[in-house]
Design an enzyme around this catalytic site. Structure first.
Site, PDB file in Angstrom:
ATOM      1  N   LYS A 148       0.817  -1.218   0.000  1.00 36.79           N
ATOM      2  CA  LYS A 148       0.000   0.000   0.000  1.00 36.79           C
ATOM      3  C   LYS A 148       0.850   1.268   0.000  1.00 36.79           C
ATOM      4  O   LYS A 148       0.369   2.329  -0.376  1.00 36.79           O
ATOM      5  CB  LYS A 148      -0.960  -0.004   1.193  1.00 36.79           C
ATOM      6  CG  LYS A 148      -2.080  -1.032   1.022  1.00 36.79           C
ATOM      7  CD  LYS A 148      -3.226  -0.788   1.982  1.00 36.79           C
ATOM      8  CE  LYS A 148      -4.289  -1.849   1.847  1.00 36.79           C
ATOM      9  NZ  LYS A 148      -5.442  -1.459   1.078  1.00 36.79           N
ATOM     10  N   LYS A 199      -6.393 -10.161  -5.946  1.00 37.34           N
ATOM     11  CA  LYS A 199      -7.634 -10.403  -5.198  1.00 37.34           C
ATOM     12  C   LYS A 199      -8.645  -9.280  -5.457  1.00 37.34           C
ATOM     13  O   LYS A 199      -8.254  -8.136  -5.727  1.00 37.34           O
ATOM     14  CB  LYS A 199      -7.357 -10.557  -3.701  1.00 37.34           C
ATOM     15  CG  LYS A 199      -7.054  -9.286  -2.977  1.00 37.34           C
ATOM     16  CD  LYS A 199      -7.259  -9.459  -1.468  1.00 37.34           C
ATOM     17  CE  LYS A 199      -7.276  -8.085  -0.811  1.00 37.34           C
ATOM     18  NZ  LYS A 199      -7.989  -7.995   0.414  1.00 37.34           N
ATOM     19  N   LYS A 207     -11.691  -3.566  -2.690  1.00 35.21           N
ATOM     20  CA  LYS A 207     -12.498  -2.339  -2.776  1.00 35.21           C
ATOM     21  C   LYS A 207     -11.734  -1.223  -3.460  1.00 35.21           C
ATOM     22  O   LYS A 207     -12.291  -0.413  -4.172  1.00 35.21           O
ATOM     23  CB  LYS A 207     -12.845  -1.851  -1.365  1.00 35.21           C
ATOM     24  CG  LYS A 207     -13.788  -2.712  -0.617  1.00 35.21           C
ATOM     25  CD  LYS A 207     -14.039  -2.089   0.751  1.00 35.21           C
ATOM     26  CE  LYS A 207     -13.889  -3.091   1.861  1.00 35.21           C
ATOM     27  NZ  LYS A 207     -12.669  -2.952   2.646  1.00 35.21           N
TER      28      LYS A 207
HETATM   29  N1  AQP Z   1     -10.933 -10.829  -2.359  1.00 35.02           N
HETATM   30  C1  AQP Z   1     -11.122 -11.318  -1.140  1.00 35.02           C
HETATM   31  N2  AQP Z   1     -11.291 -12.647  -0.971  1.00 35.02           N
HETATM   32  C2  AQP Z   1     -11.520 -13.163   0.262  1.00 35.02           C
HETATM   33  N3  AQP Z   1     -11.610 -12.422   1.388  1.00 35.02           N
HETATM   34  C3  AQP Z   1     -11.458 -11.099   1.261  1.00 35.02           C
HETATM   35  N4  AQP Z   1     -11.500 -10.090   2.159  1.00 35.02           N
HETATM   36  C4  AQP Z   1     -11.300  -8.910   1.513  1.00 35.02           C
HETATM   37  N5  AQP Z   1     -11.113  -9.121   0.196  1.00 35.02           N
HETATM   38  C5  AQP Z   1     -11.207 -10.465   0.000  1.00 35.02           C
HETATM   39  C6  AQP Z   1     -11.758 -10.274   3.573  1.00 35.02           C
HETATM   40  O1  AQP Z   1     -12.823  -9.437   3.975  1.00 35.02           O
HETATM   41  C7  AQP Z   1     -12.620  -9.052   5.335  1.00 35.02           C
HETATM   42  C8  AQP Z   1     -12.807  -7.572   5.493  1.00 35.02           C
HETATM   43  O2  AQP Z   1     -11.869  -6.945   4.643  1.00 35.02           O
HETATM   44  P1  AQP Z   1     -11.351  -5.475   4.809  1.00 35.02           P
HETATM   45  O3  AQP Z   1     -12.127  -4.610   3.962  1.00 35.02           O
HETATM   46  O4  AQP Z   1     -11.280  -5.086   6.208  1.00 35.02           O
HETATM   47  O5  AQP Z   1      -9.845  -5.588   4.332  1.00 35.02           O
HETATM   48  P2  AQP Z   1      -9.190  -5.825   2.968  1.00 35.02           P
HETATM   49  O6  AQP Z   1      -8.700  -7.241   2.925  1.00 35.02           O
HETATM   50  O7  AQP Z   1      -8.146  -4.792   2.815  1.00 35.02           O
HETATM   51  O8  AQP Z   1     -10.330  -5.645   1.871  1.00 35.02           O
HETATM   52  P3  AQP Z   1     -10.206  -4.942   0.472  1.00 35.02           P
HETATM   53  O9  AQP Z   1     -11.467  -5.062  -0.252  1.00 35.02           O
HETATM   54  O10 AQP Z   1      -8.970  -5.420  -0.248  1.00 35.02           O
HETATM   55  O11 AQP Z   1     -10.058  -3.443   0.877  1.00 35.02           O
HETATM   56  P4  AQP Z   1      -9.029  -2.362   0.398  1.00 35.02           P
HETATM   57  O12 AQP Z   1      -9.100  -2.359  -1.084  1.00 35.02           O
HETATM   58  O13 AQP Z   1      -9.518  -1.098   1.002  1.00 35.02           O
HETATM   59  O14 AQP Z   1      -7.685  -2.791   0.905  1.00 35.02           O
HETATM   60  C9  AQP Z   1     -11.215  -9.524   5.726  1.00 35.02           C
HETATM   61  O15 AQP Z   1     -11.317 -10.688   6.529  1.00 35.02           O
HETATM   62  C10 AQP Z   1     -10.571  -9.810   4.409  1.00 35.02           C
HETATM   63  O16 AQP Z   1      -9.578 -10.817   4.509  1.00 35.02           O
END
Ligand code: AQP
Length: 325
Positions: free
Chosen positions: A111, A192, A195
């Site tokens: 990041k 993956k 968001k």
């Molecule tokens: N693609 C994914 N596949 C499986 N699990 C996922 N999680 C997120 N993306 C996937 C799981 O969702 C939970 C909450 O996620 P989060 O939003 O707190 O964190 P993150 O992993 O950073 O999600 P994003 O969508 O990738 O957000 P950004 O883009 O803002 O960094 C967690 O248990 C996560 O593992």
């Protein structure tokens, strides 16, 4: 009852990765564990985010969690910033964690890569996450693959604290769901679903319109071959679709693959199954939006209940570290 804790960052609209990789397991766990789930809004501040957007997304995330099936009579649902102990514990634990171990976190490296300005909060994010977990003495922490390293760090911090100051924290264990543990981007199946991705056509949102879901799945990147084979390494695109279909129909992707002769019919069935799975959630959000007062009451009661557990642990940690009570 064993305690379980997990959180989600309100950094965007919730997507299929969040739902299949996290929320589905949260809903199941609420019946077997003393479950705490939080919308971790303080974590969202670690990156650029508009204040109004953050407020809206925090509420929308809480609505989505209720709509996917979290039941406030079975679990504690709250907003992280409503429980001040999280921020206070984070300072205590940042005096236990080391600069070197935080620098080794791959999420921080990813990041911060190529950015001129990186917030200290992005660097210390895993310490706040450790605080979220340790405050509730959670034994079980459901996370996606991407969060496993942070959970390892939480364990290290807790063990170091307990060795130095006495037994205060329960050592948590990560639980990675087998199905949907890593939902991939539809346009770049080697990354993956996230968001913060720049291209929303690779993401299916939990509250997305059926017609838009259909279009996105139709345009999903597959491979140059046309046979349907489940092999995530060599055929990531088609394997991702098989995993989505499997998760939506409660079947194994390797059993589904031989049933399809071409991508067209696989895509059609996948979009139908995904739309059917998400439809009731979208409807429930619409209903909840009609009574936001009730949603605010639920999260206020959740914060009160969470604070009781969190404050008890915080007091023990402060005392153990030598702070005057
Ligand atoms: N693609 C994914 N596949 C499986 N699990 C996922 N999680 C997120 N993306 C996937 C799981 O969702 C939970 C909450 O996620 P989060 O939003 O707190 O964190 P993150 O992993 O950073 O999600 P994003 O969508 O990738 O957000 P950004 O883009 O803002 O960094 C967690 O248990 C996560 O593992």
């Amino acid at each position: 009852m064993l305690k379980v804790l997990s959180g989600v960052r309100p950094t965007g609209d919730m997507h299929l990765g969040n739902y299949l990789g996290a929320f589905k397991a949260w809903v199941e766990d609420q019946y077997s564990y003393d479950a705490f789930y939080c919308v971790v809004d303080l974590h969202a501040l670690a990156e650029e985010i508009n204040p109004e957007v953050l407020r809206d997304r925090t509420l929308k995330t809480a609505l989505t969690l209720l709509a996917v099936g979290l039941d406030p009579s079975k679990c504690t649902l709250f907003i992280q910033s409503h429980v001040p102990a999280h921020a206070e514990m984070s300072w205590l634990l940042s005096c236990v964690a080391t600069y070197g171990e935080l620098g080794r976190m791959t999420q921080f490296k990813d990041k911060s890569h190529g950015k001129d300005t990186v917030r200290v909060g992005l660097y210390t994010y895993p310490v706040l996450m450790a605080s979220d977990i340790l405050l509730y003495q959670a034994q079980r922490v459901p996370v996606g693959h991407d969060q496993k390293q942070h959970l390892e760090l939480t364990r290290d911090i807790a063990m170091r604290f307990n060795n130095k100051y006495g037994e205060v924290f329960t050592i948590p264990t990560a639980f990675v769901p087998k199905v949907g543990a890593r939902v991939m981007d539809l346009q770049d199946p080697t990354a993956k679903m996230s968001k913060s991705s720049n291209n929303s056509s690779g993401i299916i949102y939990v509250l997305e319109d059926p017609s838009s879901i259909e279009k996105k799945i139709k345009r999903a990147v597959t491979d140059t071959n046309s046979d349907v084979i489940y092999d995530p390494k060599s055929r990531p695109g088609v394997s991702n679709l098989l995993e989505l279909l499997g998760a939506a129909t409660d079947s194994k992707p390797e059993d589904l693959a031989p049933k399809y002769q071409n991508y067209g019919s696989l895509k059609l069935d996948t979009s139908k199954a995904v739309i059917e799975m998400l439809d009731p959630i979208r409807q429930r959000v619409k209903d909840l939006e009609k009574d936001l007062g009730e949603v605010h009451r639920i999260i206020a009661a959740g914060a009160q209940k969470a604070a009781e557990s969190a404050n008890a642990t915080l007091e023990r940690a402060k005392e153990a570290m030598g702070l005057l009570s």
